[in-house]
Design an enzyme around this catalytic site. Structure first.
Site, PDB file in Angstrom:
ATOM      1  N   ASP A 205      34.472  41.326  42.716  1.00 55.04           N
ATOM      2  CA  ASP A 205      33.852  42.645  42.606  1.00 55.04           C
ATOM      3  C   ASP A 205      33.291  42.859  41.201  1.00 55.04           C
ATOM      4  OD1 ASP A 205      33.576  45.478  43.654  1.00 55.04           O
ATOM      5  OD2 ASP A 205      34.836  45.853  41.906  1.00 55.04           O
ATOM      6  N   TYR A 209      30.219  42.419  34.621  1.00 55.37           N
ATOM      7  CA  TYR A 209      30.531  43.348  33.524  1.00 55.37           C
ATOM      8  C   TYR A 209      31.816  43.012  32.772  1.00 55.37           C
ATOM      9  CZ  TYR A 209      27.597  45.750  36.945  1.00 55.37           C
ATOM     10  OH  TYR A 209      26.621  46.050  37.854  1.00 55.37           O
ATOM     11  N   LEU A 210      32.301  41.781  32.892  1.00 52.65           N
ATOM     12  CA  LEU A 210      33.639  41.489  32.348  1.00 52.65           C
ATOM     13  C   LEU A 210      33.716  41.697  30.838  1.00 52.65           C
ATOM     14  CD1 LEU A 210      34.748  38.301  34.337  1.00 52.65           C
ATOM     15  CD2 LEU A 210      34.868  40.716  34.982  1.00 52.65           C
ATOM     16  N   GLU A 247      29.831  39.358  43.510  1.00 59.59           N
ATOM     17  CA  GLU A 247      29.093  40.602  43.719  1.00 59.59           C
ATOM     18  C   GLU A 247      28.370  40.913  42.416  1.00 59.59           C
ATOM     19  OE1 GLU A 247      29.079  45.357  44.376  1.00 59.59           O
ATOM     20  OE2 GLU A 247      30.526  44.407  43.069  1.00 59.59           O
TER      21      GLU A 247
HETATM   22  C1  GLC Z   1      31.727  47.513  43.775  1.00 60.55           C
HETATM   23  C2  GLC Z   1      32.160  48.038  45.131  1.00 60.55           C
HETATM   24  C3  GLC Z   1      32.142  49.543  45.128  1.00 60.55           C
HETATM   25  C4  GLC Z   1      33.052  50.042  44.033  1.00 60.55           C
HETATM   26  C5  GLC Z   1      32.669  49.427  42.679  1.00 60.55           C
HETATM   27  C6  GLC Z   1      33.699  49.705  41.634  1.00 60.55           C
HETATM   28  O1  GLC Z   1      30.402  47.806  43.511  1.00 60.55           O
HETATM   29  O2  GLC Z   1      31.351  47.503  46.145  1.00 60.55           O
HETATM   30  O3  GLC Z   1      32.527  50.075  46.377  1.00 60.55           O
HETATM   31  O4  GLC Z   1      32.986  51.449  43.952  1.00 60.55           O
HETATM   32  O5  GLC Z   1      32.560  48.023  42.768  1.00 60.55           O
HETATM   33  O6  GLC Z   1      34.860  48.970  41.884  1.00 60.55           O
END
Ligand code: GLC
Length: 549
Positions: A205, A209-210, A247
Site C-alpha cells: 500500500d 512515500y516511504l 500500489e
Molecule cells: C491506499 C488505499 C486507500 C487508503 C490509503 C491510505 O491508497 O487504497 O484506501 O486510504 O492507501 O492507507
C-alpha cells in the site's frame, strides 16, 4: 492455466478484490467476517477467479476503513481470529485460490503501540525516531497532499510529543520513519508472519512515500526503491514463489521503476491506463489507450501489470491532465457528490449507466489488455453505489447475495448493519443480486463467468506480446496478442454506432479465424484488408489459426 507450482502464477491470475467487512456476515452481528467469507468461497471458485485480494482486516480504529492499522499481526475482533484466517487460507488453497493481503508499510494508526511509545519517548531517542517528527511544519514542502478534501497539510501537531509529525494521508495515520533501521526490520517480521501463515502475495500500500527528502516531491525516491529491493531479496530467499504488488499511483515511467530490474515488485498497478479506458469509451476514440501504452516502458521478463476498472477507492484522476480531468468529471460525475479528492467515487455499473453492452466492452478490455485483471467485488453482478455515504463508503456497500432481508448479507436487524445495503432503484438488491443472476444464463454474472473461463483457456491474454492495428475508424481499438505460437486478436468498437471496419491482417494471410465468444468460424484471412462488422459498443475476441499449408 493454473499451475500451482509456477513461480509466475500471478501472470495468469484473475484477481478478485474483496473487503471482509462487507462481503458476508457469518455470525449475524451485521458485520462481514472470515466465517462468512469462507462460506462464500464457492461463489468465487464458481466465478473462476484465481486469487483473492483482501482489504485490511487487522485491529484498527477504522478511521480509514482499516488502512489505519493498530496491530499488524492480529485480526480485528469484528472479523474473527487468526485461527479463522488460517482456515480461510486453507479453504481458499483447497479450491486453487491464492490469497493476497495488504502490507501497509508507509504509515500506522496513531493508536499503534509504536506511535504511542514514540510520542512519549524523549526527542532524538530511538523509539521516538520510529516516526517522522519536526519542530516546524515547514519541512518537505514539495510533497503534495493526497487527501486534499480532508487535510491541508502533511504535518500535524502532537500535544503529547510537543512536536509536529509527518503523514501523507489522514492526520491519524503517522508515517513510519524508514531512516530508522529498526522500522524496516520490524516490518520484515510482519512479512514473515503473514507469509508463514500461507499468504501468497502482498499488496504494498502507498509504496512511493516511504522516505522523505528536502527539495524533492518525497515520492519514488532511490531510498524507497532500496528498501523494496531489500524486501524482495528477503521474500525470494525465505518464501520463493510469493508475490509483491506495488500500489504506486504514478505515471508509467515512475510506476515501472517499482519492478526495478526484476529485483523489486513482481506486479504493479497500471494507474494511468484506467481512466483512459473510460476516456476512450466516452470519446469513442482509441487514442488515449494507444498513447498511454506507447508511453509505458517494457517490463523485466517476469514482471506483470495489474489492471483494473474500479477498486475500493475513488476512481483516481491523478494521472491525467487538467483538461482530461475536467472531461472525466463532466462525463462520469455530473452529480457533484460523486467527486472526491481528485477522483470519482462511483462503481462501474453506474459509470456505464447500467448499459450492458458498455459493461461487457469494458470487461472485454480489462481481460485482454496486457496485465492481470483485478475485479472489484460486486462488479461481477453490476452493483451500484450510494452517494449519500461519506468518503469512499458509497462504493463499499455490502455484497448483494439475494433478494431476502439485508440482501442475504446478514441476519442482523437492518439498523445493525456496518453499512446500509443498496435497497432502492435499479441497483437495489431486489433487482441486482447473485442468486437471481446465477439462475439466469443471460445475466452479467453468467457472462462474466464465460469471459473469465475463456481468458484462462488462452494464456496469451496474460502473457502475450502486444501489437496494435490501426484501422481507419478511430473508434476501433484492435490488437494482437501473441504467445507460444497462439495469435489472439481483440477488436472493440468504442462507439455506440454499429460499424464496419477493415483490418490490416495481411501478415496472417491464409489463417482461419475463430470467434472465441461465440465459438464460430469466420471467413479466412486474405491479403486484402479484412472486413469485420461490429455492433455498437461491440467487441470480438478472435483466434487466428494457421490455415491449410
Ligand atoms: C491506499 C488505499 C486507500 C487508503 C490509503 C491510505 O491508497 O487504497 O484506501 O486510504 O492507501 O492507507
Amino acid at each position: 492455466m493454473d499451475d500451482w507450482e509456477d513461480a509466475e502464477w500471478y501472470r495468469d491470475a484473475v484477481i478478485y478484490e474483496v473487503s471482509v467487512r462487507t462481503f458476508m456476515d457469518g455470525d449475524g452481528d451485521g458485520i462481514g467476517d472470515f466465517a462468512g467469507l469462507t462460506a462464500r468461497l464457492d461463489h468465487l471458485a464458481d466465478l473462476g477467479v484465481t486469487a483473492i485480494w483482501l482489504l485490511p482486516f487487522y485491529p484498527s480504529p477504522l478511521r480509514d476503513d482499516g488502512y489505519d492499522i493498530a496491530d499488524y499481526t492480529s485480526v480485528h475482533p469484528d472479523y474473527g481470529d487468526l485461527a479463522q484466517v488460517r482456515s480461510f487460507i486453507a479453504e481458499a488453497h483447497r479450491r486453487g485460490l491464492r490469497v493476497i493481503t495488504e502490507l501497509v508499510l508507509n504509515h500506522t494508526s496513531d493508536q499503534h503501540a509504536w506511535f504511542q511509545r514514540a510520542r512519549r519517548a524523549p526527542p532524538g531517542s530511538a523509539h521516538r525516531n520510529w516516526y517522522v517528527w519536526s519542530d516546524t511544519p515547514d519541512r518537505y514542502r514539495d510533497a503534495r497532499i493526497i487527501f486534499r478534501d480532508f487535510e491541508d497539510s502533511n504535518w500535524s501537531w502532537d500535544d503529547v510529543a510537543g512536536a509536529w509529525f509527518w503523514h501523507r494521508f489522514y492526520s491519524h495515520q503517522p508515517d513510519l520513519n524508514f531512516d530508522e533501521p529498526r522500522v524496516g526490520r520490524a516490518l520484515l517480521d510482519i512479512v514473515d508472519f503473514w507469509l508463514e501463515a500461507g499468504v501468497d502475495g502482498l499488496r504494498l500500500d502507498a509504496i512511493p512515500y516511504l522516505y522523505e527528502r528536502e527539495g524533492t516531491s518525497s515520492e519514488n525516491l532511490p531510498e524507497t526503491h532500496g528498501f523494496i529491493r531489500q524486501l524482495r531479496r528477503h521474500v525470494d530467499e525465505h518464501f520463493p514463489g510469493r508475490m509483491l504488488l506495488a500500489e504506486a499511483n504514478q505515471w508509467p515511467q515512475d510506476a515501472v521503476a517499482y519492478f526495478g530490474a526484476g529485483d523489486e515488485c513482481h506486479m504493479a498497478f497500471h494507474f494511468p491506463l484506467m481512466p483512459r479506458l473510460y476516456m476512450a469509451l466516452g470519446l469513442a476514440d482509441r487514442q488515449p489507450i494507444l498513447d498511454i501504452l506507447a508511453r509505458t516502458p517494457d517490463l523485466p521478463a517476469s514482471a506483470q501489470w495489474a489492471i483494473f476498472l474500479r477498486n475500493h477507492d475513488e476512481l483516481t484522476l491523478e494521472m491525467v491532465s487538467d483538461d482530461e480531468r475536467s472531461y472525466m468529471r463532466r462525463r462520469y460525475a455530473p452529480d457533484p457528490r460523486a467527486s472526491l479528492n481528485l477522483g470519482i467515487r462511483r462503481r462501474l455499473a453506474p459509470l456505464m449507466d447500467g448499459d450492458r453492452a458498455r459493461l461487457e466492452l469494458m470487461n472485454g478490455l480489462l481481460f485482454s489488455l496486457p496485465g492481470t485483471p483485478v475485479v472489484y467485488y460486486g462488479d461481477e453482478i453490476g452493483m451500484g453505489d450510494d452517494l449519500d455515504l461519506p468518503d469512499r463508503f458509497g462504493v463499499r456497500t455490502p455484497m448483494q447475495w439475494d433478494a431476502g432481508p439485508n440482501a442475504g448479507f446478514s441476519t442482523a436487524p437492518v439498523e445493525q448493519l456496518c453499512l446500509p445495503v443498496i435497497s432502492a432503484g435499479a441497483y437495489g438488491y431486489q433487482a441486482v443480486n447473485v442468486a437471481a443472476q446465477r439462475a439466469d444464463p443471460g445475466s452479467l454474472l453468467s457472462w462474466m463467468k464465460r469471459l473469465i473461463a475463456l481468458r484462462k483457456d488462452h494464456p496469451g491474454f496474460g502473457r502475450g506480446s502486444l501489437r496494435f492495428l490501426e484501422p481507419a475508424e478511430p473508434a476501433v481499438l484492435a490488437y494482437l496478442r501473441e504467445h507460444d505460437g497462439e495469435v489472439l486478436l481483440v477488436v472493440a468498437n468504442l462507439s455506440p454506432q454499429p460499424l464496419q471496419t477493415a483490418l490490416p491482417l495481411g501478415d496472417h494471410a491464409g489463417s482461419a479465424l475463430v470467434d472465441l465468444l461465440t465459438a464460430t468460424g469466420l471467413p479466412p484471412v486474405g491479403t486484402d484488408l479484412y472486413p469485420l462488422h461490429l455492433a455498437g459498443h461491440g467487441f470480438r475476441w478472435l483466434r487466428l489459426e494457421d490455415g491449410p499449408a
